[in-house]
Design a protein around this motif. Sequence first.
Motif, PDB file in Angstrom:
ATOM      1  N   LEU A 167     102.215   0.385 -88.707  1.00 48.24           N
ATOM      2  CA  LEU A 167     103.101  -0.542 -87.997  1.00 48.24           C
ATOM      3  C   LEU A 167     102.574  -1.976 -88.104  1.00 48.24           C
ATOM      4  CD1 LEU A 167     105.504  -1.232 -86.224  1.00 48.24           C
ATOM      5  CD2 LEU A 167     104.172  -0.524 -84.218  1.00 48.24           C
ATOM      6  N   ALA A 168     101.250  -2.126 -87.921  1.00 50.12           N
ATOM      7  CA  ALA A 168     100.671  -3.476 -88.011  1.00 50.12           C
ATOM      8  C   ALA A 168     100.937  -4.064 -89.399  1.00 50.12           C
ATOM      9  CB  ALA A 168      99.173  -3.427 -87.727  1.00 50.12           C
ATOM     10  N   ALA A 169     100.742  -3.280 -90.429  1.00 52.50           N
ATOM     11  CA  ALA A 169     100.956  -3.780 -91.801  1.00 52.50           C
ATOM     12  C   ALA A 169     102.427  -4.126 -92.018  1.00 52.50           C
ATOM     13  CB  ALA A 169     100.501  -2.724 -92.817  1.00 52.50           C
ATOM     14  N   ASP A 170     103.338  -3.293 -91.511  1.00 53.29           N
ATOM     15  CA  ASP A 170     104.772  -3.560 -91.697  1.00 53.29           C
ATOM     16  C   ASP A 170     105.192  -4.836 -90.982  1.00 53.29           C
ATOM     17  OD1 ASP A 170     104.925  -1.294 -93.182  1.00 53.29           O
ATOM     18  OD2 ASP A 170     105.935  -0.071 -91.658  1.00 53.29           O
ATOM     19  N   ILE A 171     104.627  -5.054 -89.782  1.00 48.05           N
ATOM     20  CA  ILE A 171     104.990  -6.260 -89.027  1.00 48.05           C
ATOM     21  C   ILE A 171     104.496  -7.509 -89.758  1.00 48.05           C
ATOM     22  CG2 ILE A 171     104.481  -7.563 -86.916  1.00 48.05           C
ATOM     23  CD1 ILE A 171     104.648  -4.868 -85.415  1.00 48.05           C
ATOM     24  N   VAL A 172     103.258  -7.468 -90.212  1.00 45.55           N
ATOM     25  CA  VAL A 172     102.707  -8.626 -90.932  1.00 45.55           C
ATOM     26  C   VAL A 172     103.543  -8.910 -92.181  1.00 45.55           C
ATOM     27  CG1 VAL A 172     100.728  -9.425 -92.277  1.00 45.55           C
ATOM     28  CG2 VAL A 172     100.372  -8.364 -90.036  1.00 45.55           C
ATOM     29  N   GLU A 173     103.936  -7.851 -92.881  1.00 45.64           N
ATOM     30  CA  GLU A 173     104.683  -8.029 -94.130  1.00 45.64           C
ATOM     31  C   GLU A 173     106.096  -8.543 -93.874  1.00 45.64           C
ATOM     32  OE1 GLU A 173     104.642  -4.563 -96.702  1.00 45.64           O
ATOM     33  OE2 GLU A 173     106.524  -5.280 -97.566  1.00 45.64           O
ATOM     34  N   ALA A 174     106.710  -8.039 -92.797  1.00 45.19           N
ATOM     35  CA  ALA A 174     108.144  -8.289 -92.620  1.00 45.19           C
ATOM     36  C   ALA A 174     108.478  -9.538 -91.819  1.00 45.19           C
ATOM     37  CB  ALA A 174     108.791  -7.087 -91.941  1.00 45.19           C
ATOM     38  N   THR A 175     107.574  -9.980 -90.973  1.00 38.97           N
ATOM     39  CA  THR A 175     107.993 -11.057 -90.080  1.00 38.97           C
ATOM     40  C   THR A 175     107.672 -12.418 -90.667  1.00 38.97           C
ATOM     41  OG1 THR A 175     105.963 -10.834 -88.840  1.00 38.97           O
ATOM     42  CG2 THR A 175     107.874  -9.757 -87.920  1.00 38.97           C
ATOM     43  N   SER A 176     108.613 -13.329 -90.473  1.00 44.44           N
ATOM     44  CA  SER A 176     108.452 -14.669 -91.028  1.00 44.44           C
ATOM     45  C   SER A 176     107.808 -15.600 -90.007  1.00 44.44           C
ATOM     46  CB  SER A 176     109.826 -15.207 -91.429  1.00 44.44           C
ATOM     47  OG  SER A 176     110.683 -15.111 -90.313  1.00 44.44           O
ATOM     48  N   VAL A 177     107.667 -15.119 -88.748  1.00 48.32           N
ATOM     49  CA  VAL A 177     107.197 -16.027 -87.693  1.00 48.32           C
ATOM     50  C   VAL A 177     105.672 -16.107 -87.603  1.00 48.32           C
ATOM     51  CG1 VAL A 177     109.217 -15.922 -86.191  1.00 48.32           C
ATOM     52  CG2 VAL A 177     107.479 -14.136 -86.026  1.00 48.32           C
ATOM     53  N   GLY A 178     104.986 -15.360 -88.464  1.00 43.50           N
ATOM     54  CA  GLY A 178     103.529 -15.494 -88.527  1.00 43.50           C
ATOM     55  C   GLY A 178     102.776 -14.730 -87.457  1.00 43.50           C
TER      56      GLY A 178
END
Length: 284
Positions: A167-178
């Motif tokens: 989940l952490a990796a997916d969030i970092v990859e997918a979110t544009s807000v940093g």
Amino acid sequence: MTSSLLLGLIGDGISASRTPRMHENEGAAHSIPTIYRTIDISNPRLAEVGLEELLTGAVRLGFDGLNITHPFKQQVIGLLDEVDPVAARINSVNTVVIDSTGRTTGFNTDVTGFAAGFRAGLDGAATEAVVQIGAGGAGRAVGFALAELGIGELIIADTDVRRAEGLAADIVEATSVGTRAKAIGLDELEGAAASAQGIVNATPVGMKAYPGTPVDTSVIGSDTWVADVVYFPLETQLLAEARAKGCRTLDGSGMAVNQAIDAFELFSGQKADPQRMRETFLSF
Ligand code: NAD
């Protein structure tokens, strides 16, 4: 305009769900006769029936929309004609709109639902560092919602550490807000919770079948906010102990009601009345 709605919820062990009543009441209030059925795979009649057959059956029988819950939120994606970009990004669909030609489009209103509940219940809460416990179905939606709410650092713990890492990796990859997101082991949870500004429980701990708290609340400071996604019961042991310390708290009703509000609009094209939906939810 939609003249009537035939809706359903596909999932396992969903007989006590409050979602059907919220949609039926709201439909009636908009003069849209609405029937909402639970399609529960724990029913012996459905023992041999797979998700694809249930979805095809609903399309053929003229359903206008479906909610999808555990264990099908990811599996359903491959069966749909189209998936909204947000749902595709988090790889989870909880709402399927079926148009008059039978075309299916998947959405995720758990994400928008948690975010709306958070804005309403924890407005202005500090969000520089937040600890999230649980990275399963609800946890994925919560994690992406927190990222979209502008959380600085999201620290995720799960007994299944690979889920937290994924989940952490997916969030970092997918979110544009940093948003910075990282997984930690359960042995690091107390330390992280002690220094976080907010804590979210997205595990089933706190339900009758899973009593207790997902983290030792003695480490939580009174200026830390605490949110729970569990809504059976609404007052979990975690929230009760946090409130007793003076913490701001948010129960699971905000996410449950707001996911239905957003789904109702997708199904009907009409805006649901948040107060009425909430009253229906609480009337059980
Ligand atoms: P799930 O089984 O998909 O995920 C639960 C996750 O929690 C798993 O990854 C599991 O490994 C982890 N976990 C369990 N116990 C733990 C512990 N002690 N410490 C750390 N991690 C632990 O379940 P789910 O579908 O995500 O549901 C979780 C809870 O959220 C349930 O109580 C469900 O009713 C609730 N829920 C609420 C809403 C809402 O709208 N409020 C929506 C969906 C689910």
